[in-house]
Design a protein around this motif. Structure first.
Motif, PDB file in Angstrom:
ATOM      1  N   ALA A 435       0.771  -1.162   0.015  1.00  0.00           N
ATOM      2  CA  ALA A 435       0.014  -0.170   0.068  1.00  0.00           C
ATOM      3  C   ALA A 435       0.704   1.431  -0.051  1.00  0.00           C
ATOM      4  O   ALA A 435       0.649   2.157  -0.703  1.00  0.00           O
ATOM      5  CB  ALA A 435      -0.967   0.034   1.162  1.00  0.00           C
ATOM      6  N   ILE A 436       2.090   1.287   0.776  1.00  0.00           N
ATOM      7  CA  ILE A 436       2.762   2.322   0.883  1.00  0.00           C
ATOM      8  C   ILE A 436       3.629   2.640  -0.650  1.00  0.00           C
ATOM      9  O   ILE A 436       3.422   3.794  -0.896  1.00  0.00           O
ATOM     10  CB  ILE A 436       3.730   2.244   1.895  1.00  0.00           C
ATOM     11  CG1 ILE A 436       3.162   2.027   3.241  1.00  0.00           C
ATOM     12  CG2 ILE A 436       4.999   3.234   2.039  1.00  0.00           C
ATOM     13  CD1 ILE A 436       4.065   2.096   4.622  1.00  0.00           C
ATOM     14  N   ALA A 437       3.744   1.435  -1.163  1.00  0.00           N
ATOM     15  CA  ALA A 437       4.594   1.610  -2.300  1.00  0.00           C
ATOM     16  C   ALA A 437       3.710   2.204  -3.448  1.00  0.00           C
ATOM     17  O   ALA A 437       4.170   2.915  -4.212  1.00  0.00           O
ATOM     18  CB  ALA A 437       5.114   0.097  -2.582  1.00  0.00           C
ATOM     19  N   GLN A 438       2.349   1.762  -3.612  1.00  0.00           N
ATOM     20  CA  GLN A 438       1.703   2.189  -4.385  1.00  0.00           C
ATOM     21  C   GLN A 438       1.170   3.626  -4.368  1.00  0.00           C
ATOM     22  O   GLN A 438       1.174   4.399  -5.260  1.00  0.00           O
ATOM     23  CB  GLN A 438       0.221   1.166  -4.445  1.00  0.00           C
ATOM     24  CG  GLN A 438       0.488  -0.012  -5.035  1.00  0.00           C
ATOM     25  CD  GLN A 438      -0.789  -1.140  -4.689  1.00  0.00           C
ATOM     26  OE1 GLN A 438      -1.483  -0.890  -3.806  1.00  0.00           O
ATOM     27  NE2 GLN A 438      -0.933  -1.964  -5.795  1.00  0.00           N
ATOM     28  N   GLY A 439       1.052   4.088  -3.087  1.00  0.00           N
ATOM     29  CA  GLY A 439       0.722   5.439  -2.914  1.00  0.00           C
ATOM     30  C   GLY A 439       1.901   6.256  -3.016  1.00  0.00           C
ATOM     31  O   GLY A 439       1.791   7.490  -3.686  1.00  0.00           O
ATOM     32  N   ALA A 440       3.397   5.625  -2.818  1.00  0.00           N
ATOM     33  CA  ALA A 440       4.230   6.690  -3.254  1.00  0.00           C
ATOM     34  C   ALA A 440       4.650   6.895  -4.735  1.00  0.00           C
ATOM     35  O   ALA A 440       5.046   7.940  -5.302  1.00  0.00           O
ATOM     36  CB  ALA A 440       5.868   5.918  -2.763  1.00  0.00           C
ATOM     37  N   VAL A 441       4.209   5.761  -5.508  1.00  0.00           N
ATOM     38  CA  VAL A 441       4.189   5.895  -7.132  1.00  0.00           C
ATOM     39  C   VAL A 441       3.174   7.009  -7.374  1.00  0.00           C
ATOM     40  O   VAL A 441       3.541   7.933  -8.413  1.00  0.00           O
ATOM     41  CB  VAL A 441       4.076   4.604  -7.762  1.00  0.00           C
ATOM     42  CG1 VAL A 441       3.801   5.186  -9.172  1.00  0.00           C
ATOM     43  CG2 VAL A 441       5.337   3.623  -7.551  1.00  0.00           C
ATOM     44  N   ALA A 442       1.997   6.809  -6.896  1.00  0.00           N
ATOM     45  CA  ALA A 442       0.956   7.750  -7.449  1.00  0.00           C
ATOM     46  C   ALA A 442       1.416   9.157  -6.966  1.00  0.00           C
ATOM     47  O   ALA A 442       1.160  10.169  -7.634  1.00  0.00           O
ATOM     48  CB  ALA A 442      -0.542   7.638  -6.727  1.00  0.00           C
ATOM     49  N   ALA A 443       1.952   9.332  -5.698  1.00  0.00           N
ATOM     50  CA  ALA A 443       2.436  10.699  -5.315  1.00  0.00           C
ATOM     51  C   ALA A 443       3.455  11.305  -6.193  1.00  0.00           C
ATOM     52  O   ALA A 443       3.583  12.411  -6.310  1.00  0.00           O
ATOM     53  CB  ALA A 443       2.626  10.953  -3.730  1.00  0.00           C
ATOM     54  N   SER A 444       4.288  10.363  -6.342  1.00  0.00           N
ATOM     55  CA  SER A 444       5.644  10.793  -7.503  1.00  0.00           C
ATOM     56  C   SER A 444       5.124  11.098  -8.861  1.00  0.00           C
ATOM     57  O   SER A 444       5.490  12.092  -9.506  1.00  0.00           O
ATOM     58  CB  SER A 444       6.521   9.720  -7.573  1.00  0.00           C
ATOM     59  OG  SER A 444       7.779   9.828  -8.422  1.00  0.00           O
TER      60      SER A 444
END
Length: 468
Positions: A435-444
């Motif tokens: 979940a953290i990795a997916q959110g980080a990509v979206a934020a990036s």
């Protein structure tokens, strides 16, 4: 003969050189290279920035919103009104630089005095009429310098209007991008929440079957709450971006395009960003053109104030008549005319004029410093925007690798969990990491979208010719 003499004198005096410094465009701070430091990145292209840069997104809806904003935006209306006022000021100065006609007429009632010796005569009317012309000889170039200053100020206003256009276009693209970026992040966040709810349901079943402990269910519930907490701020961010977009296009905040409330795809480019070089950027940016024209206006004002040390000469000619009314027609009439120069001069008290010259000189030096600072700031803004964009692309690549690795690990753990070889804690940690990795990509991805708009704004893109 006398009229010929006056004409020759006027021509000779008008040919005098204007006092004060002649304006020379500033060289600006030394730039040692014409290439941006980040230009070697594959994400950037040395091609010049095209006009109407927002069309690079190939998004018809975005194009329509930008065009709408350029027609109705309130900031642009203010800038346009200021430009029209500056042009009217130029017309006013132009009108003063020429022959000024004058027409006068008057009627009065009078009575001749007899100093008490005899009975006064009856009252009578007096009519006067005449025409005249006046021409101020620009001996020291005061009018020419005033015209130079007014014209430079008008061009500065023109550049300010173009700067407002660039800013409004970038604001529309930024708001549009922010709304879609928030939608894309919301999509990821909601997918993570849905998956975690499924996981929580399975955990609850495991607790009922005695496979998991109640502590596992609590941990799963806590992770769900953390993921759900991400959603409201993103919804607020999307709504705020839509409000900004509505106002930029001349609408009330709540009157935003409803279709954008469902946008989940971030506008992106299908090619490397065309950034050109620093020389093209410096020529293109309207804030630099405005600073340069303000410097030109300030330089011309030195000449205007310097002209105060010299006399003002006005060549005037008039012709008219005065006559009494009543009795014989035109009785007591008198014909009059005048021809000659009128000279005014503040000599020998010139302290005020010299103080004004010093003031204008200081203002010009400040304008030069502002121009130099604007050039350096433009270079800094562009270099910073390009460098951050390149670094954020590298970050995005790493985040995608981490996301893909977490996704692969999560799929593996799902298969292992079916065989009972993975603990609930390990499974929960993996779900949290995914979940953290997916959110980080979206934020990036959202950061990169904002970076692109910042670069276009720093490059000063707008309505320049494609050859710049």
């Amino acid at each position: 003969m006398r009229a010929t003499y006056v004409a020759v004198l006027a021509a000779a005096l008008s040919a005098c050189t204007a006092v004060g410094p002649d304006y020379m465009p500033p060289a600006g701070p030394a730039v040692h290279t014409d290439t941006f430091e980040a230009a070697g990145s594959a994400a950037l292209s040395a091609d010049p920035l095209p006009p109407h840069w927002w069309r690079l997104y190939d998004d018809a809806r975005l194009d329509a919103l930008v065009e709408e904003a350029l027609h109705v935006n309130t900031d642009l209306r203010i800038a346009l009104a200021n430009l029209e006022r500056a042009r009217a000021e130029v017309d006013e100065v132009n009108a003063a630089y020429g022959v000024q006609p004058d027409v006068e007429a008057g009627v009065s009632v009078g009575q001749a005095s007899t100093l008490g010796i005899s009975r006064p005569a009856g009252t009578h009317g007096v009519v006067s009429a005449g025409v005249g012309i006046a021409y101020e000889v620009d001996v020291a170039g005061r009018i020419r310098r005033t015209l130079e200053s007014a014209q430079a100020s008008a061009l500065a206003r023109q550049a300010a209007y173009e700067l407002a256009q660039v800013t409004v276009a970038a604001g529309v693209v930024a708001a549009y991008t922010d709304a879609c970026s928030a939608g894309a992040r919301l999509k990821v966040a909601r997918e993570s929440v849905a998956l975690q709810r499924q996981s929580l349901t399975l955990t609850a079943r495991g607790v009922s079957a005695g496979v998991y402990s109640s502590r596992d269910a609590s941990r799963s519930q806590a992770l769900l709450a953390q993921l759900e907490a991400v959603v409201p701020p993103l919804e607020g961010a999307r709504r705020t971006a839509l409000y900004s977009l509505a106002v930029l296009t001349g609408h009330a905040p709540s009157d935003y395009p409803q279709v954008l409330a469902q946008c989940e795809t971030i506008p992106a480019l299908t090619q490397p960003m065309p950034v050109g070089n620093s020389a093209g950027m410096l020529r293109r940016r309207p804030d630099l053109r405005r600073a340069e024209r303000e410097l030109a206006a300030a330089t011309a004002r030195i000449g205007v104030e310097t002209a105060g040390l010299y006399p003002t000469i006005t060549l005037a000619a008039s012709i008219g008549t005065t006559f009494r009314t009543g009795g014989e027609p035109f009785s007591g009439s008198a014909f009059q005319y005048g021809l000659g120069p009128v000279i005014s001069w503040t000599f020998p008290n010139q302290k005020v004029a010299r103080a004004r010259i010093d003031e204008a000189g200081a203002a010009a030096r400040a304008a030069l410093a502002q121009f130099d600072g604007a050039v350096l700031n433009a270079l800094r803004e562009t270099e910073s925007a390009l460098t951050l964009y390149v670094r954020h692309i590298e970050e995005n690549d790493h985040l995608r690798q981490a996301r893909d690795a977490s996704l692969a690990a999560a799929r593996l753990q799902q298969r292992l969990a079916a065989g009972g070889t993975v603990s609930s804690l390990e499974r929960l940690d993996m779900e949290r990491a995914l979940a953290i990795a997916q959110g980080a990509v979206a934020a990036s991805d959202a950061t990169l979208a904002s970076d692109r708009v910042r670069i276009f704004l720093a490059l000063g893109g707008g309505w320049e010719s494609a050859g710049d």
